[in-house]
Scaffold this motif. Structure first.
Motif, short mmCIF file in Angstrom:
data_model
loop_
_atom_site.label_atom_id
_atom_site.label_comp_id
_atom_site.label_asym_id
_atom_site.label_seq_id
_atom_site.Cartn_x
_atom_site.Cartn_y
_atom_site.Cartn_z
N LEU A 351 6.46 45.97 -7.47
CA LEU A 351 7.66 46.54 -6.88
C LEU A 351 8.69 46.76 -7.98
O LEU A 351 8.93 45.85 -8.79
CB LEU A 351 8.22 45.61 -5.80
N CYS A 352 9.29 47.94 -7.98
CA CYS A 352 10.26 48.26 -9.04
C CYS A 352 11.63 48.55 -8.44
O CYS A 352 11.75 49.35 -7.50
CB CYS A 352 9.77 49.47 -9.84
N GLU A 353 12.65 47.92 -9.00
CA GLU A 353 14.04 48.15 -8.57
C GLU A 353 14.93 48.09 -9.80
O GLU A 353 14.48 47.67 -10.87
CB GLU A 353 14.47 47.09 -7.56
N ALA A 375 4.98 51.70 -10.43
CA ALA A 375 5.14 50.82 -9.28
C ALA A 375 4.39 51.35 -8.07
O ALA A 375 4.01 52.52 -8.01
CB ALA A 375 6.62 50.72 -8.94
N ASP A 376 4.21 50.42 -7.10
CA ASP A 376 3.60 50.78 -5.82
C ASP A 376 4.63 50.92 -4.73
O ASP A 376 4.38 51.53 -3.70
CB ASP A 376 2.57 49.72 -5.45
N LEU A 377 5.78 50.28 -4.93
CA LEU A 377 6.92 50.45 -4.03
C LEU A 377 8.17 50.56 -4.90
O LEU A 377 8.22 49.98 -6.00
CB LEU A 377 7.11 49.26 -3.08
N VAL A 378 9.17 51.28 -4.39
CA VAL A 378 10.44 51.38 -5.13
C VAL A 378 11.58 50.90 -4.24
O VAL A 378 11.60 51.16 -3.04
CB VAL A 378 10.73 52.81 -5.63
N GLY A 379 12.51 50.19 -4.87
CA GLY A 379 13.58 49.60 -4.08
C GLY A 379 14.95 49.89 -4.64
O GLY A 379 15.11 50.23 -5.81
N MET A 380 15.92 49.75 -3.76
CA MET A 380 17.33 49.89 -4.16
C MET A 380 18.11 48.74 -3.54
O MET A 380 17.76 48.26 -2.45
CB MET A 380 17.91 51.21 -3.65
N GLY A 381 19.17 48.34 -4.24
CA GLY A 381 20.03 47.28 -3.74
C GLY A 381 21.38 47.83 -3.32
O GLY A 381 21.61 48.17 -2.16
N ARG A 382 22.29 47.97 -4.31
CA ARG A 382 23.67 48.38 -4.02
C ARG A 382 23.77 49.66 -3.18
O ARG A 382 24.68 49.78 -2.36
CB ARG A 382 24.44 48.52 -5.34
N PRO A 383 22.86 50.63 -3.34
CA PRO A 383 22.98 51.83 -2.52
C PRO A 383 22.99 51.54 -1.02
O PRO A 383 23.55 52.32 -0.23
CB PRO A 383 21.76 52.66 -2.91
N PHE A 384 22.41 50.40 -0.61
CA PHE A 384 22.42 50.09 0.83
C PHE A 384 23.75 49.51 1.29
O PHE A 384 24.06 49.52 2.47
CB PHE A 384 21.25 49.16 1.19
N TYR A 385 24.54 48.99 0.37
CA TYR A 385 25.92 48.64 0.74
C TYR A 385 26.70 49.93 1.02
O TYR A 385 27.53 50.00 1.91
CB TYR A 385 26.62 47.91 -0.41
N ALA A 386 26.42 50.94 0.21
CA ALA A 386 27.14 52.21 0.36
C ALA A 386 26.67 52.99 1.58
O ALA A 386 27.47 53.62 2.28
CB ALA A 386 26.98 53.05 -0.90
N GLU A 387 25.37 52.93 1.82
CA GLU A 387 24.80 53.72 2.92
C GLU A 387 23.74 52.87 3.63
O GLU A 387 22.56 52.93 3.27
CB GLU A 387 24.12 54.98 2.40
N PRO A 388 24.13 52.10 4.63
CA PRO A 388 23.14 51.25 5.30
C PRO A 388 21.97 52.04 5.88
O PRO A 388 20.86 51.53 5.97
CB PRO A 388 23.94 50.57 6.41
N ARG A 389 22.21 53.30 6.23
CA ARG A 389 21.11 54.12 6.79
C ARG A 389 20.55 55.09 5.74
O ARG A 389 20.06 56.17 6.08
CB ARG A 389 21.61 54.87 8.02
N LEU A 390 20.61 54.68 4.50
CA LEU A 390 20.19 55.55 3.40
C LEU A 390 18.74 56.03 3.53
O LEU A 390 18.40 57.13 3.08
CB LEU A 390 20.36 54.76 2.09
N GLY A 391 17.87 55.21 4.13
CA GLY A 391 16.45 55.56 4.22
C GLY A 391 16.23 56.96 4.76
O GLY A 391 15.39 57.71 4.25
N ALA A 392 17.00 57.32 5.78
CA ALA A 392 16.80 58.63 6.42
C ALA A 392 17.00 59.74 5.39
O ALA A 392 16.22 60.71 5.34
CB ALA A 392 17.76 58.79 7.59
N ARG A 393 18.03 59.62 4.57
CA ARG A 393 18.31 60.68 3.59
C ARG A 393 17.28 60.68 2.45
O ARG A 393 16.80 61.72 2.04
CB ARG A 393 19.73 60.53 3.03
N LEU A 394 16.96 59.48 1.96
CA LEU A 394 15.99 59.43 0.86
C LEU A 394 14.62 59.95 1.27
O LEU A 394 14.00 60.73 0.54
CB LEU A 394 15.82 57.98 0.40
N LEU A 395 14.19 59.55 2.45
CA LEU A 395 12.86 59.97 2.89
C LEU A 395 12.83 61.48 3.16
O LEU A 395 11.78 62.11 3.11
CB LEU A 395 12.42 59.17 4.13
#
Ligand SMILES: Cc1cc2nc3c(=O)[nH]c(=O)nc-3n(C[C@H](O)[C@H](O)[C@H](O)COP(=O)(O)O)c2cc1C
Length: 453
Positions: A351-353, A375-395
């Motif tokens: 996992l890479c972050e 990596a096999d998975l990619v992660g983010m930390g602080r961006p989820f403080y900024a956008e709790p629903r960030l997944g929808a936009r990234l995906l």
């Protein structure tokens, strides 16, 4: 080459896609409302399509060991059982949730937080060995407050058993996995680090293998977790102490970390998160800008002074923060080379972050055309403080708004919740929410509410 929206298996747990929320402090504590706070914090992330949510570091002991204010403790089975509502909420959205287990050791609040220390003068810190001279000098100068208690061999085994028991409570509460806080100067990193670990029992270093003591402690934790929670996945952060200050000669090298990660997978760990860190708690894990706005917030100045033991000391920490903001390289995906080197050696997901903000970076890390995947998975930390629903936009192919300005990080020393405090980004998030950018195909209603707006 894997795609971000493809499922992946971690120790028998199917994660629906390769995007994860890295562990971040939720500052939910254990009081009434703690479970609700965690649901408010983490459910929007799963609702936005993020496949794997790592709940932030949660302390396995009933006393001491908290690295920051309002961390949640998970030693009490009754409290952990109540977290079933949280795991259920994540599962309802098709996501997976892993609980990160931690003990701060010499990074405990009792060492650095003046207000907490004066309220808890009796607290000791679990220590691997006598603290290194660098910390003893700071202690003598009155800048930190050490009262270490070096664990004897039987206590190390007992602590490993405690990690296992807590994993059992978590499995009963519906968690899909356990993540160990193996970096960020946690007690686990202190076991792995040649700076901290001078033990001469089986949990000490071996000639030629500085991380041997930590490896054996992590193996003991692995065995204890398997004893109590056979069917959960087990993941740990693995530290390379390559960002240690120049005056620290004894630290884990890049190669030591690759070797440690490889040994841990051989011992049964289901995935690893290699991270380049320092030997101390500094900005190496949250590389980014000097958080000017956070330090100058008038309503928090008194709180900083209380935490650091006076306005002068708070100013000294702020100065250090300013120097470190310049010092650390902030390349997006700064752990990519380390992850790639580990991935070449292990047969388990890596996992890479760290500084990943753009969708193109995620895609490149999962399978670049010119280089092997990092990596096999990619992660983010602080961006989820900024956008709790960030997944929808990234995906959907967009990039995160987070500018790594770190205005979210400093207020947490005063017990403030983690949230974006940069007005331009908060405004942009509101604008995107109003346009439905956080809605997912199939969402029945506009769910801009849970995005935190
Ligand atoms: C406020 C804050 C709290 C964090 N808490 C944890 C934690 O509890 N456990 C952990 O392993 N890492 C923690 N981290 C590190 C993150 O998991 C992540 O590695 C780091 O923020 C780099 O990723 P990013 O650039 O996407 O934010 C924390 C980071 C921040 C900013």
């Amino acid at each position: 080459m894997a795609r971000l929206d493809e499922p992946v298996d971690i120790g028998g747990v199917t994660v629906p896609n390769r995007l994860y929320r890295a562990p971040l402090l939720e500052c939910a504590g254990n009081g009434e409302g703690a479970v609700e706070t965690l649901i408010d914090e983490l459910e929007p992330t799963a609702a936005s399509g993020v496949g794997l949510v790592f709940q932030g570091a949660s302390v396995v002991t009933g006393e001491g060991g908290c690295a920051a204010p309002n961390m949640t403790r998970v030693h009490d089975p009754e409290f952990v059982a109540g977290l079933e509502r949280l795991t259920g909420a994540i599962h309802d959205h098709g996501g997976r949730i892993f609980l990160q287990l931690a003990q701060g050791g010499l990074r405990s609040m009792a060492v650095w937080h003046a207000g907490y220390r004066s309220q808890n003068p009796q607290l000791e810190q679990l220590a691997v060995s006598r603290p290194p001279w660098q910390l003893r000098v700071l202690d003598r100068a009155g800048l930190i407050d050490l009262s270490p208690r070096v664990l004897d061999t039987s206590e190390v085994y007992e602590l490993a058993a405690q990690f296992g028991r807590v994993a059992g409570y978590a499995a009963d509460a519906g968690y899909d996995g356990i993540h160990l806080s193996g970096a960020n100067m946690s007690l686990l990193q202190q076991f792995c680090s040649p700076l901290f670990n001078r033990r001469d029992d089986e949990f000490g270093p071996d000639p030629g293998e500085p991380a041997a003591g930590g490896r054996r402690f992590l193996e003991a934790i692995h065995d204890a977790v398997r004893e109590h929670a056979d069917d959960v996945a087990l993941v740990t952060k693995v530290p390379a102490e390559t960002a240690a200050p120049a005056f620290v000669r004894r630290h884990l090298s890049f190669d030591d970390a690759v070797g440690l990660a490889s040994d841990l997978v051989a011992a049964g760990y289901d995935a690893v998160v290699p991270v380049a860190v320092s030997t101390f708690w500094d900005m190496s894990i949250v590389r980014g800008a000097y958080p000017d706005r956070a330090w100058s917030a008038a309503d928090l100045r008194g709180e900083y002074a209380a935490a650091f033991g006076g306005p002068l000391r708070a100013r000294a920490v702020s100065l250090l923060n300013r120097l470190q903001a310049r010092q650390f390289d902030r390349e997006p995906g700064w752990n990519a080379d380390l992850c790639r080197a580990v991935r070449e050696r292990v047969d388990a997901p890596v996992l890479c972050e760290g500084g990943i903000r753009e969708r193109a970076t995620c895609d490149r890390l999962l399978g670049g055309a010119d280089r092997p995947p990092a990596a096999d998975l990619v992660g983010m930390g602080r961006p989820f403080y900024a956008e709790p629903r960030l997944g929808a936009r990234l995906l959907a192919g967009a990039d995160a708004l987070c500018a790594s300005c770190n205005n979210c990080t400093v207020p947490q020393v005063a017990g403030e919740p983690g949230r974006c405090r940069t007005p331009a980004i908060v405004r942009e998030r509101a604008r995107l929410a109003a346009r439905g950018a956080y809605d997912r195909p199939g969402d029945a209603t506009d769910e801009s509410g849970p995005s935190g707006d």
